[in-house]
Design a protein around this motif. Structure first.
Motif, short mmCIF file in Angstrom:
data_model
loop_
_atom_site.label_atom_id
_atom_site.label_comp_id
_atom_site.label_asym_id
_atom_site.label_seq_id
_atom_site.Cartn_x
_atom_site.Cartn_y
_atom_site.Cartn_z
N LEU A 6 0.80 -1.24 -0.03
CA LEU A 6 0.00 0.10 -0.13
C LEU A 6 0.88 1.13 -0.12
O LEU A 6 1.25 1.77 1.04
CB LEU A 6 -0.87 0.05 1.25
N SER A 7 1.42 1.55 -1.30
CA SER A 7 2.03 2.80 -1.24
C SER A 7 1.86 3.70 -2.51
O SER A 7 1.95 4.91 -2.30
CB SER A 7 3.72 2.53 -1.33
N PHE A 8 1.25 3.17 -3.44
CA PHE A 8 1.01 4.03 -4.88
C PHE A 8 -0.05 3.39 -5.56
O PHE A 8 -0.13 2.20 -6.08
CB PHE A 8 2.51 3.98 -5.49
N TYR A 9 -1.22 4.26 -5.29
CA TYR A 9 -2.60 3.61 -5.50
C TYR A 9 -2.92 4.55 -6.65
O TYR A 9 -3.27 5.60 -6.61
CB TYR A 9 -3.23 3.87 -4.32
N LEU A 10 -3.57 3.69 -8.03
CA LEU A 10 -3.86 4.26 -9.12
C LEU A 10 -5.61 4.07 -8.97
O LEU A 10 -6.03 2.92 -9.18
CB LEU A 10 -3.23 3.94 -10.41
N GLY A 32 5.56 1.85 -14.50
CA GLY A 32 5.97 2.89 -13.89
C GLY A 32 6.20 3.01 -12.14
O GLY A 32 7.12 3.85 -11.57
N GLY A 33 5.33 1.93 -11.51
CA GLY A 33 5.52 1.85 -10.03
C GLY A 33 4.21 1.72 -9.31
O GLY A 33 4.47 1.29 -8.15
N ALA A 34 3.13 1.79 -10.05
CA ALA A 34 1.91 1.66 -9.11
C ALA A 34 1.87 0.55 -8.68
O ALA A 34 2.18 -0.72 -9.28
CB ALA A 34 0.62 2.07 -9.87
N THR A 35 1.46 0.11 -7.41
CA THR A 35 1.35 -1.06 -6.59
C THR A 35 -0.11 -1.64 -6.54
O THR A 35 -0.38 -2.87 -6.29
CB THR A 35 1.76 -1.11 -5.33
N VAL A 36 -1.38 -0.87 -6.64
CA VAL A 36 -2.58 -0.86 -6.47
C VAL A 36 -3.18 -0.32 -7.47
O VAL A 36 -2.84 0.90 -8.02
CB VAL A 36 -3.16 -0.57 -5.07
N ALA A 180 0.15 9.30 6.00
CA ALA A 180 -0.32 8.52 5.17
C ALA A 180 0.57 7.31 4.70
O ALA A 180 1.74 7.66 4.60
CB ALA A 180 -0.99 9.23 3.85
N LYS A 181 0.15 6.16 4.54
CA LYS A 181 0.89 5.21 4.11
C LYS A 181 1.08 4.95 2.43
O LYS A 181 1.62 4.14 1.96
CB LYS A 181 0.29 3.64 4.57
N CYS A 182 0.02 5.85 1.81
CA CYS A 182 -0.31 5.61 0.40
C CYS A 182 -0.72 7.12 -0.23
O CYS A 182 -1.43 7.71 0.42
CB CYS A 182 -1.05 4.60 0.18
N ILE A 183 -0.15 7.24 -1.42
CA ILE A 183 -0.93 8.25 -2.21
C ILE A 183 -1.57 7.50 -3.28
O ILE A 183 -1.05 6.86 -4.06
CB ILE A 183 0.43 9.25 -2.81
N SER A 199 3.87 7.74 -13.81
CA SER A 199 3.97 7.02 -12.74
C SER A 199 5.28 6.83 -12.26
O SER A 199 5.53 6.77 -11.09
CB SER A 199 3.38 5.57 -13.27
N ARG A 200 6.42 6.79 -13.29
CA ARG A 200 7.87 6.93 -12.69
C ARG A 200 7.91 8.01 -11.77
O ARG A 200 8.82 8.04 -10.84
CB ARG A 200 8.59 6.69 -13.82
N ARG A 201 7.58 9.36 -12.25
CA ARG A 201 7.73 10.45 -11.28
C ARG A 201 7.22 10.49 -10.09
O ARG A 201 8.12 10.74 -8.81
CB ARG A 201 7.09 11.77 -11.92
N ILE A 202 6.15 9.84 -10.11
CA ILE A 202 5.58 9.65 -8.50
C ILE A 202 6.22 8.64 -7.62
O ILE A 202 6.79 8.81 -6.50
CB ILE A 202 4.02 9.01 -8.80
N SER A 203 6.42 7.30 -8.29
CA SER A 203 7.31 6.39 -7.70
C SER A 203 8.67 6.80 -7.49
O SER A 203 9.10 6.50 -6.25
CB SER A 203 7.35 5.32 -8.60
N SER A 204 9.36 7.47 -8.11
CA SER A 204 10.64 8.01 -7.81
C SER A 204 10.54 9.15 -6.55
O SER A 204 11.40 9.03 -5.52
CB SER A 204 11.10 8.93 -8.99
N ASN A 205 9.38 9.84 -6.34
CA ASN A 205 9.43 10.71 -5.29
C ASN A 205 9.10 10.01 -4.02
O ASN A 205 9.38 10.24 -3.03
CB ASN A 205 8.38 11.93 -5.60
#
Length: 210
Positions: A6-10, A32-36, A180-183, A199-205
């Motif tokens: 639960l870190s990067f939620y689309l 790009g890194g989204a996990t959900v 928060a645990k997730c954006i 997605s990569r920009r968010i994941s990198s941040n």
């Protein structure tokens, strides 16, 4: 939490994703890194959600990303999704949990301190807290709470929190600083000309602060 990263939620928006399609957008975001990935289509009938959900489930197989269906327990079960997310005006969380059983993920939208305090951690796995900002992707959203409100609600909430509502790559630091645990994002990816790069920009941040 049920092996959910639960870190990067689309949250998929069918209108914003029209140029690429829901499946292609989801795959690009996950690359790009989204996990959900949440399938949210308030206008679609259950059979349509099932059709799209099955296509997403097949496409995401082997990626490690989890699929959540918004506000349609029967579709989530038919798809074999990893979980379901309900709002305060949707199916009661107790009924939803009874229907999906103990192993599927169950998320709940939370907009006020009273609702945050009322979340039952024996039923709900995570809370979607917001909207942080006003957003055109959900016309009937409640009053925006800002980052101060986000932090206050997270403090009151007994389950992991997913911040949502008008959030972009540049908001990652503030979101996690609030606890928060997730954006969760919608238009930051679905409305992008290059969903994978967005997605990569968010994941990198996210990686830069964790």
């Amino acid at each position: 939490m049920k092996n959910l990263d639960l870190s990067f939620y689309l949250v998929l928006d069918p209108d914003l994703c029209a140029s690429f399609g829901l499946v292609a957008t989801a795959l690009a975001a996950v690359a790009g890194g989204a996990t959900v990935v949440q399938l949210r289509d308030k206008r679609a009938a259950t059979d349509q959600i099932i059709e799209t959900g099955r296509a997403l489930k097949m496409a995401l197989s082997g990626t490690g990303a989890r699929l959540i269906v918004n506000d349609d327990v029967e579709a989530a079960l038919a798809v074999g999704a990893d979980g379901v997310h309900v709002g305060q005006d949707d199916m009661d969380v107790r009924l939803a949990r009874a229907r999906i059983g103990p192993d599927m993920v169950l998320g709940l939208s939370v907009e006020t301190q009273a609702l945050a305090e009322a979340v039952d951690p024996t039923i709900v796995d995570y809370a979607g807290i917001g909207p942080v900002f006003a957003t055109p992707t959900k016309a009937d959203h409640k009053q925006p709470i800002g980052f101060h409100g986000l932090a206050c609600l997270i403090t009151c909430c007994p389950v992991p929190s997913v911040a949502i509502g008008g959030l972009k790559a540049g908001h990652v630091r503030e979101v996690f600083a609030a606890g928060a645990k997730c954006i969760a994002v919608v238009s930051a990816i679905c409305g992008s000309a290059d969903p994978e790069a967005a997605s990569r920009r968010i994941s990198s941040n996210i990686r830069s602060i964790r």
